[in-house]
Design an enzyme around this catalytic site. Structure first.
Site, PDB file in Angstrom:
ATOM      1  N   GLU A 149     -30.874   7.750 -50.780  1.00  0.00           N
ATOM      2  CA  GLU A 149     -32.138   8.324 -50.325  1.00  0.00           C
ATOM      3  C   GLU A 149     -32.081   9.840 -50.213  1.00  0.00           C
ATOM      4  O   GLU A 149     -32.937  10.463 -49.598  1.00  0.00           O
ATOM      5  CB  GLU A 149     -32.530   7.691 -48.984  1.00  0.00           C
ATOM      6  CG  GLU A 149     -32.703   6.183 -49.132  1.00  0.00           C
ATOM      7  CD  GLU A 149     -33.087   5.480 -47.843  1.00  0.00           C
ATOM      8  OE1 GLU A 149     -33.257   6.158 -46.818  1.00  0.00           O
ATOM      9  OE2 GLU A 149     -33.223   4.240 -47.877  1.00  0.00           O
ATOM     10  N   ASP A 157     -32.198   5.512 -37.830  1.00  0.00           N
ATOM     11  CA  ASP A 157     -32.384   4.106 -38.212  1.00  0.00           C
ATOM     12  C   ASP A 157     -30.999   3.491 -38.142  1.00  0.00           C
ATOM     13  O   ASP A 157     -30.140   3.782 -38.963  1.00  0.00           O
ATOM     14  CB  ASP A 157     -32.964   3.989 -39.626  1.00  0.00           C
ATOM     15  CG  ASP A 157     -32.968   2.538 -40.120  1.00  0.00           C
ATOM     16  OD1 ASP A 157     -32.690   1.631 -39.310  1.00  0.00           O
ATOM     17  OD2 ASP A 157     -33.245   2.315 -41.310  1.00  0.00           O
ATOM     18  N   LYS A 166     -43.649  -1.375 -44.734  1.00  0.00           N
ATOM     19  CA  LYS A 166     -43.159  -1.355 -46.112  1.00  0.00           C
ATOM     20  C   LYS A 166     -44.006  -2.340 -46.899  1.00  0.00           C
ATOM     21  O   LYS A 166     -43.945  -3.546 -46.642  1.00  0.00           O
ATOM     22  CB  LYS A 166     -41.690  -1.794 -46.156  1.00  0.00           C
ATOM     23  CG  LYS A 166     -40.734  -0.820 -45.492  1.00  0.00           C
ATOM     24  CD  LYS A 166     -39.340  -1.417 -45.444  1.00  0.00           C
ATOM     25  CE  LYS A 166     -38.299  -0.395 -45.028  1.00  0.00           C
ATOM     26  NZ  LYS A 166     -36.997  -1.043 -44.775  1.00  0.00           N
ATOM     27  N   HIS A 171     -40.701   4.237 -47.485  1.00  0.00           N
ATOM     28  CA  HIS A 171     -40.185   3.943 -48.826  1.00  0.00           C
ATOM     29  C   HIS A 171     -39.148   2.820 -48.723  1.00  0.00           C
ATOM     30  O   HIS A 171     -38.897   2.294 -47.644  1.00  0.00           O
ATOM     31  CB  HIS A 171     -39.538   5.205 -49.401  1.00  0.00           C
ATOM     32  CG  HIS A 171     -38.308   5.629 -48.647  1.00  0.00           C
ATOM     33  ND1 HIS A 171     -37.401   6.532 -49.125  1.00  0.00           N
ATOM     34  CD2 HIS A 171     -37.825   5.269 -47.423  1.00  0.00           C
ATOM     35  CE1 HIS A 171     -36.423   6.706 -48.253  1.00  0.00           C
ATOM     36  NE2 HIS A 171     -36.668   5.953 -47.206  1.00  0.00           N
TER      37      HIS A 171
END
EC number: 4.2.1.11
Length: 438
Positions: free
Chosen positions: A211, A246, A347, A375
């Site tokens: 990412e 996260d 999501k 995403h």
């Protein structure tokens, strides 16, 4: 205006894995959507159909899903003569055509590609941008709200090597006056972080993960947070830049003993050091007292409901459900009833249609939750989620670091939207959790 053609093909995502692309043709032209996919996926997600043929793409092919679009969905949708502007009718038709609870017959990846491409056709027929069409579908008020970009600048967990258990560390430029300024601040901090990482951990520490975040050989959360805090300071944003995490803790939960193993990447992990949920909750609180943490996603495992409710009662920052809720209305309902969290990670491919994604956001807003549009780690050049974040007034978007084109594509799209809307949009800023009410 009827759909004259629907065609799917297999293309590649940012990890080099196959994914589904769908073209929908109407009189307004060709409308295209590409479906993303995740690495750490919740077990309660809608079913992503993969071929399972190990001789091709290691079993990750999507030729069955593509065939389901071309041979089953396309002729049925064209014959039904659906109005592309009526998204809920389109999505209801797609769900019925599949007939299963989790879209496992045709594949959520097949259905979502069609759903999103038709949404783009609907916007074109109305002569409005996609975010405006989504705003109409969701019934959100004006002015538009531009989201705070939660930028994943440092990776651990399943996304990286090193012993670091937590999956993502994000910078949150919520004190910026506008989206474009927020993005600039984020990019500047990211560049400083890269330089620092290389200096402290060697040249390879500047390499980026799936990412776009750096993934140095870091052992603990404190070490990661110290590095990020130093980068924020060097960029001149101390006090102005917040941090989010996260944890993706389902990845290191030992269900049989109900404990969390922060050394889960070590095959010889010492089980006497595994944590109970109370101990893990205390760790989060300690970190939040030392660092400017405003949001924690998936602090506990996806079925450890007791832990979530305990944490919710005793903390005051944003607690985001991802693996817990998987954008699923039934899971969201349970999370609301058990007071497990106060924000939804949205999501679209977890639920499989645009209408259900909008409904998931509305259900969350109804209980005063925040909504963060997200995403997946396997992304593409498709920018639909940028329009969804603006159309839903979610006020927060998570789409990786300011690096790698499939991540920047979304952020650049919001820059365009900001420019187009001018004074008809506001930046969510510090109010990202309640931006739907701004």
């Amino acid at each position: 205006m009827p759909i004259t053609k629907i065609h799917a093909r297999s293309v590649y995502d940012s990890r080099g894995n196959p994914t589904v692309e769908v073209d929908v043709v109407t009189e307004t032209g060709l409308h295209r959507a590409i479906v993303p996919s995740g690495a750490s996926t919740g077990q309660h997600e809608a079913h992503e159909l993969r071929d399972g043929d190990k001789t091709h793409w290691g079993g990750k092919g999507v030729l069955k899903a593509v065939e389901n679009v071309n041979k089953t969905i396309a002729p049925a949708v064209i014959e039904e003569n659906l109005d592309v502007k009526d998204q809920s009718k389109v999505d209801e038709f797609l769900k019925k055509l599949d007939g299963s609870a989790n879209k496992s017959n045709l594949g959520a990846n097949a259905i979502l590609g069609v759903s999103l491409a038709i949404a783009k056709a609907g916007a074109a027929e109305k002569g409005v941008p996609l975010y405006a069409h989504i705003s109409d579908l969701a019934g959100t008020k004006k002015p538009y709200v531009l989201p705070v970009p939660f930028q994943n600048v440092l990776n651990g967990g399943s996304h990286a090597g090193g012993r670091l258990a937590f999956q993502e560390f994000m910078i949150v430029p919520s004190a910026a006056p506008s989206f474009s300024e927020a993005l600039r601040q984020g990019a500047e901090v990211y560049q400083k972080l890269k330089t620092l990482a290389k200096k402290k951990y060697g040249q390879s520490a500047g390499n980026v993960g799936d990412e776009g975040g750096v993934a140095p050989d870091i052992q603990t959360a404190e070490e990661a947070l110290d590095l990020i805090t130093e980068a924020i300071e060097q960029a001149g944003y101390t006090g102005k830049m917040k941090i989010a995490m996260d944890v993706a803790s389902s990845e290191f939960y030992k269900a049989d003993v109900k404990k969390y193993d922060l050394d889960f990447k070590n095959p010889d992990s010492d089980s006497s050091k595994w944590l109970t949920y109370e101990q893990l909750a205390d760790l989060y609180k300690t970190l939040a007292s030392k660092y400017p943490i405003v949001s924690i996603e998936d602090p506990f495992a996806e079925d450890d409901w007791e832990a979530w409710s305990y944490f919710y009662k005793t903390s005051d920052f944003q607690i985001v459900g991802d693996d817990l809720t998987v954008t699923n209305p039934l899971r969201i309902k349970k999370a609301i009833e058990t007071k497990a969290c106060n924000a939804l990670l949205l999501k679209v491919n977890q639920i499989g249609t645009l209408t259900e994604s909008i409904q998931a956001a509305k259900d969350s807003y109804a209980d005063n939750w925040g909504v963060m549009v997200s995403h997946r780690s396997g992304e593409t050049e498709d920018v639909t989620i940028a329009d969804i974040a603006v159309g839903l007034r979610s006020g927060q978007i998570k789409t990786g670091a300011p690096a790698r084109s499939e991540r920047l594509a979304k952020l650049n799209q919001i820059l365009r939207i900001e420019e187009e809307l001018g004074n008809n949009a506001i930046y969510a800023g510090e109010k990202f959790r309640t931006s739907v009410n701004l």
